[in-house]
Design a protein around this motif. Structure first.
Motif, PDB file in Angstrom:
ATOM      1  N   PHE A  56       0.861  -1.182   0.000  1.00  0.00           N
ATOM      2  CA  PHE A  56       0.000   0.000   0.000  1.00  0.00           C
ATOM      3  C   PHE A  56       0.889   1.220   0.000  1.00  0.00           C
ATOM      4  O   PHE A  56       1.717   1.378   0.893  1.00  0.00           O
ATOM      5  CB  PHE A  56      -0.918   0.000   1.231  1.00  0.00           C
ATOM      6  CG  PHE A  56      -1.682   1.285   1.393  1.00  0.00           C
ATOM      7  CD1 PHE A  56      -2.685   1.625   0.500  1.00  0.00           C
ATOM      8  CD2 PHE A  56      -1.384   2.160   2.418  1.00  0.00           C
ATOM      9  CE1 PHE A  56      -3.383   2.820   0.640  1.00  0.00           C
ATOM     10  CE2 PHE A  56      -2.068   3.348   2.575  1.00  0.00           C
ATOM     11  CZ  PHE A  56      -3.073   3.678   1.672  1.00  0.00           C
ATOM     12  N   ALA A  76      -6.097   4.228   8.724  1.00  0.00           N
ATOM     13  CA  ALA A  76      -7.476   3.783   8.493  1.00  0.00           C
ATOM     14  C   ALA A  76      -7.585   2.966   7.198  1.00  0.00           C
ATOM     15  O   ALA A  76      -8.281   1.948   7.165  1.00  0.00           O
ATOM     16  CB  ALA A  76      -8.413   4.985   8.449  1.00  0.00           C
ATOM     17  N   LYS A  77      -6.891   3.387   6.160  1.00  0.00           N
ATOM     18  CA  LYS A  77      -6.943   2.662   4.886  1.00  0.00           C
ATOM     19  C   LYS A  77      -6.310   1.279   5.039  1.00  0.00           C
ATOM     20  O   LYS A  77      -6.842   0.272   4.540  1.00  0.00           O
ATOM     21  CB  LYS A  77      -6.261   3.470   3.790  1.00  0.00           C
ATOM     22  CG  LYS A  77      -6.313   2.820   2.430  1.00  0.00           C
ATOM     23  CD  LYS A  77      -7.737   2.680   1.927  1.00  0.00           C
ATOM     24  CE  LYS A  77      -7.751   2.106   0.513  1.00  0.00           C
ATOM     25  NZ  LYS A  77      -9.111   1.938   0.004  1.00  0.00           N
ATOM     26  N   ILE A  78      -5.166   1.207   5.713  1.00  0.00           N
ATOM     27  CA  ILE A  78      -4.511  -0.094   5.934  1.00  0.00           C
ATOM     28  C   ILE A  78      -5.422  -1.002   6.740  1.00  0.00           C
ATOM     29  O   ILE A  78      -5.596  -2.183   6.405  1.00  0.00           O
ATOM     30  CB  ILE A  78      -3.138   0.087   6.616  1.00  0.00           C
ATOM     31  CG1 ILE A  78      -2.140   0.744   5.644  1.00  0.00           C
ATOM     32  CG2 ILE A  78      -2.606  -1.244   7.125  1.00  0.00           C
ATOM     33  CD1 ILE A  78      -0.857   1.226   6.283  1.00  0.00           C
ATOM     34  N   ASN A 122      -5.087   8.904   8.008  1.00  0.00           N
ATOM     35  CA  ASN A 122      -5.726   8.448   6.762  1.00  0.00           C
ATOM     36  C   ASN A 122      -5.126   7.118   6.313  1.00  0.00           C
ATOM     37  O   ASN A 122      -5.855   6.192   5.943  1.00  0.00           O
ATOM     38  CB  ASN A 122      -5.546   9.485   5.647  1.00  0.00           C
ATOM     39  CG  ASN A 122      -6.428  10.681   5.798  1.00  0.00           C
ATOM     40  OD1 ASN A 122      -7.510  10.604   6.357  1.00  0.00           O
ATOM     41  ND2 ASN A 122      -5.970  11.820   5.301  1.00  0.00           N
ATOM     42  N   SER A 123      -3.791   7.017   6.340  1.00  0.00           N
ATOM     43  CA  SER A 123      -3.131   5.778   5.926  1.00  0.00           C
ATOM     44  C   SER A 123      -3.429   4.637   6.891  1.00  0.00           C
ATOM     45  O   SER A 123      -3.663   3.502   6.474  1.00  0.00           O
ATOM     46  CB  SER A 123      -1.616   5.986   5.807  1.00  0.00           C
ATOM     47  OG  SER A 123      -1.326   6.849   4.729  1.00  0.00           O
ATOM     48  N   SER A 162      -4.806  14.270   7.919  1.00  0.00           N
ATOM     49  CA  SER A 162      -3.461  14.325   7.335  1.00  0.00           C
ATOM     50  C   SER A 162      -2.449  14.944   8.289  1.00  0.00           C
ATOM     51  O   SER A 162      -1.245  14.829   8.077  1.00  0.00           O
ATOM     52  CB  SER A 162      -3.487  15.112   6.024  1.00  0.00           C
ATOM     53  OG  SER A 162      -3.898  16.445   6.268  1.00  0.00           O
ATOM     54  N   SER A 169      -8.614  -0.949   6.879  1.00  0.00           N
ATOM     55  CA  SER A 169      -9.714  -1.350   5.995  1.00  0.00           C
ATOM     56  C   SER A 169      -9.278  -2.434   5.003  1.00  0.00           C
ATOM     57  O   SER A 169     -10.005  -3.383   4.753  1.00  0.00           O
ATOM     58  CB  SER A 169     -10.229  -0.106   5.273  1.00  0.00           C
ATOM     59  OG  SER A 169     -10.698  -0.367   4.013  1.00  0.00           O
ATOM     60  N   LEU A 170      -8.069  -2.305   4.460  1.00  0.00           N
ATOM     61  CA  LEU A 170      -7.558  -3.301   3.511  1.00  0.00           C
ATOM     62  C   LEU A 170      -7.303  -4.643   4.195  1.00  0.00           C
ATOM     63  O   LEU A 170      -7.427  -5.698   3.567  1.00  0.00           O
ATOM     64  CB  LEU A 170      -6.270  -2.811   2.844  1.00  0.00           C
ATOM     65  CG  LEU A 170      -6.418  -1.640   1.882  1.00  0.00           C
ATOM     66  CD1 LEU A 170      -5.050  -1.083   1.495  1.00  0.00           C
ATOM     67  CD2 LEU A 170      -7.185  -2.074   0.640  1.00  0.00           C
TER      68      LEU A 170
END
Length: 168
Positions: free
Chosen positions: A39, A161-163, A158-159, A97, A165-166
């Motif tokens: 990612f 949360a995205k990680i 943000n990163s 951010s 989620s992935l």
């Protein structure tokens, strides 16, 4: 089978530690991890394994050292722990951010926060093997010195949360 992320320190940031993400993925596959992917290009390897966290960390550290010729610090977290780091963000009133989760090797303590120097509006809080910092005006303007995170690695919320989620 547990889903994990390995967060590499100082990879592809400001011209240091060049590691193509295709190579990082190949290293994860060579460790016999499954569902291996990366990612963004800042050293985030997502994968699943039947091994426990210390075993996957040791495997990755050895393979990365063989590739880079030096030890690359990594911080392995399970999907559950990444979800917890994302959910426990105490600074939801700031731009995501500008909020960083600094991942460290040991559980953080209040004493670590007390060592902070040159605090000028930054806010700090303890998390699960992480220290949150809200940089208010932005990380580029801070003079904050926080010794506890010097050898860790950071990702913005943000990163994180995205990680999370992935990995879910």
């Amino acid at each position: 089978m547990t889903s994990f992320v390995a967060l590499l320190r100082a990879v592809n940031v400001a011209g240091t530690g060049k590691l193509p993400m295709a190579q990082l993925k190949a290293i994860g596959e060579a460790c016999d991890f499954s569902s291996v992917r990366t990612f963004i290009a800042s050293g985030n390897l997502l994968f699943a394994s039947d091994r426990d966290e210390p075993e996957v960390a040791a495997l990755l550290e050895d393979r990365l050292e063989a590739f880079a010729g030096k030890r690359i610090p990594i911080f392995v977290r399970s999907a559950a722990e990444m979800a917890e780091v994302a959910a426990r963000n105490p600074f939801t009133d700031d731009k995501p951010s500008r909020v960083m989760a600094h991942f460290i090797a040991e559980p953080p303590t209040d004493a670590m926060l007390a060592e902070a120097k040159d605090v000028a509006g930054e806010r700090m809080a303890l998390g699960p093997r992480a220290i949150y910092v809200s940089y208010g005006e932005g990380i580029g303007k801070t003079r904050l010195k926080l010794p506890a995170v010097r050898h860790g690695t950071a990702r913005n919320i943000n990163s994180v949360a995205k990680i999370a989620s992935l990995l879910a």
